[in-house]
Design an enzyme around this catalytic site. Structure first.
Site, PDB file in Angstrom:
ATOM      1  N   LYS A  60      34.370  -2.673  34.667  1.00 51.96           N
ATOM      2  CA  LYS A  60      34.184  -1.378  35.309  1.00 51.96           C
ATOM      3  C   LYS A  60      33.299  -0.704  34.413  1.00 51.96           C
ATOM      4  O   LYS A  60      33.268  -0.976  33.158  1.00 51.96           O
ATOM      5  CB  LYS A  60      35.328  -0.575  35.768  1.00 51.96           C
ATOM      6  CG  LYS A  60      36.232  -1.204  36.667  1.00 51.96           C
ATOM      7  CD  LYS A  60      37.551  -0.326  36.987  1.00 51.96           C
ATOM      8  CE  LYS A  60      38.321  -0.879  38.128  1.00 51.96           C
ATOM      9  NZ  LYS A  60      39.669  -0.341  38.217  1.00 51.96           N
TER      10      LYS A  60
ATOM     11  N   ASN B 105      25.084  -9.939  16.605  1.00 53.79           N
ATOM     12  CA  ASN B 105      25.719 -10.657  15.710  1.00 53.79           C
ATOM     13  C   ASN B 105      25.909 -12.110  16.109  1.00 53.79           C
ATOM     14  O   ASN B 105      25.547 -12.716  17.211  1.00 53.79           O
ATOM     15  CB  ASN B 105      27.076 -10.037  15.295  1.00 53.79           C
ATOM     16  CG  ASN B 105      27.411 -10.230  13.756  1.00 53.79           C
ATOM     17  OD1 ASN B 105      26.961 -11.371  13.069  1.00 53.79           O
ATOM     18  ND2 ASN B 105      27.829  -9.130  13.277  1.00 53.79           N
TER      19      ASN B 105
ATOM     20  N   HIS C 220      30.845 -17.141  40.746  1.00 56.68           N
ATOM     21  CA  HIS C 220      30.812 -17.989  41.764  1.00 56.68           C
ATOM     22  C   HIS C 220      31.453 -17.285  43.144  1.00 56.68           C
ATOM     23  O   HIS C 220      32.451 -16.328  42.856  1.00 56.68           O
ATOM     24  CB  HIS C 220      31.881 -19.096  41.359  1.00 56.68           C
ATOM     25  CG  HIS C 220      31.151 -19.951  40.405  1.00 56.68           C
ATOM     26  ND1 HIS C 220      30.038 -20.777  40.701  1.00 56.68           N
ATOM     27  CD2 HIS C 220      31.271 -20.039  39.094  1.00 56.68           C
ATOM     28  CE1 HIS C 220      29.770 -21.531  39.634  1.00 56.68           C
ATOM     29  NE2 HIS C 220      30.319 -20.851  38.556  1.00 56.68           N
TER      30      HIS C 220
ATOM     31  N   ALA D 213      37.108  -4.613  20.113  1.00 56.28           N
ATOM     32  CA  ALA D 213      37.313  -6.029  20.131  1.00 56.28           C
ATOM     33  C   ALA D 213      38.207  -6.818  21.107  1.00 56.28           C
ATOM     34  O   ALA D 213      39.259  -6.151  21.230  1.00 56.28           O
ATOM     35  CB  ALA D 213      37.532  -6.527  18.698  1.00 56.28           C
TER      36      ALA D 213
ATOM     37  N   ALA E  36      33.619  -7.621  18.366  1.00 56.07           N
ATOM     38  CA  ALA E  36      33.878  -8.929  18.475  1.00 56.07           C
ATOM     39  C   ALA E  36      34.856  -9.505  19.662  1.00 56.07           C
ATOM     40  O   ALA E  36      35.908  -8.928  19.923  1.00 56.07           O
ATOM     41  CB  ALA E  36      34.511  -9.531  17.079  1.00 56.07           C
TER      42      ALA E  36
END
Length: 191
Positions: free
Chosen positions: A167, A88, A118, A161, A143
């Protein structure tokens, strides 16, 4: 050099700031961003979008894959799409570490797939550590969910959402929250 970089990334080896692999990654990423800017600034049919994404990736994706605009990739060289995948609008794929999307996967608006971290040590913070994300078949990601590096979303699972998945998700389960945890196992009827 791109093939060597992909081998390096897919082996899970760090990208050290300032080295030749990191410079190649930056160069490829800039080219990808230029093509994405062109692609996302006008409407395209499913077929046109697929062709434009293939041009960035440098290889074919299944005809049954549908990608809505805008669509974002950081690197644009390390994503595998299964059959009948639906992406989407406003999905972001940081694909340096590799993203594999299984058949019949549904990925909702503004999902983030992040395959890099990082370094934690401040003096090495420019170094990047890749790990793949695997989305198995029949997965639905809601979403605004965020999937972090090294995670596998098991077959038939649902990611609620807005959750953050750090994990692996067991097959046929529903996860939600920050960090995501199993909130339901799907019944035989639901599978």
């Amino acid at each position: 050099m791109l093939e060597e970089l992909l081998e390096h990334l897919n082996a899970g080896k760090a990208l050290i700031a300032g080295n030749e692999f990191e410079a190649t990654m930056q160069s490829v990423s800039i080219q990808t961003q230029e093509r994405l800017a062109e692609m996302n600034n006008s409407y395209h049919t499913d077929e046109e979008m697929r062709a434009k994404v293939e041009r960035i990736l440098g290889y074919s994706i299944p005809e049954s894959t549908r990608i809505r605009q805008p669509f974002y990739m950081d690197f644009g060289k390390n994503i595998q799409f299964g059959e009948n995948v639906f992406i989407n609008a406003s999905v972001h794929m940081q694909d340096q570490g590799g993203i594999k999307i299984g058949n019949n996967a549904l990925i909702g608006h503004q999902v983030v797939l992040a395959t890099l971290d990082h370094d934690l040590e401040p003096s090495k913070r420019g170094n990047l550590h890749p790990a793949p994300i695997v989305i198995e078949e029949d997965v639905w990601i809601g979403a605004n969910a965020t999937i972090l590096k090294g995670v596998t979303i098991g077959k038939g699972s649902v990611v609620a959402a807005g959750c953050v998945v750090n994990k692996d998700v067991p097959p046929y389960s529903v996860v939600g929250g920050i960090p995501a945890r199993v909130i339901k196992n799907l019944t035989v009827e639901e599978k």
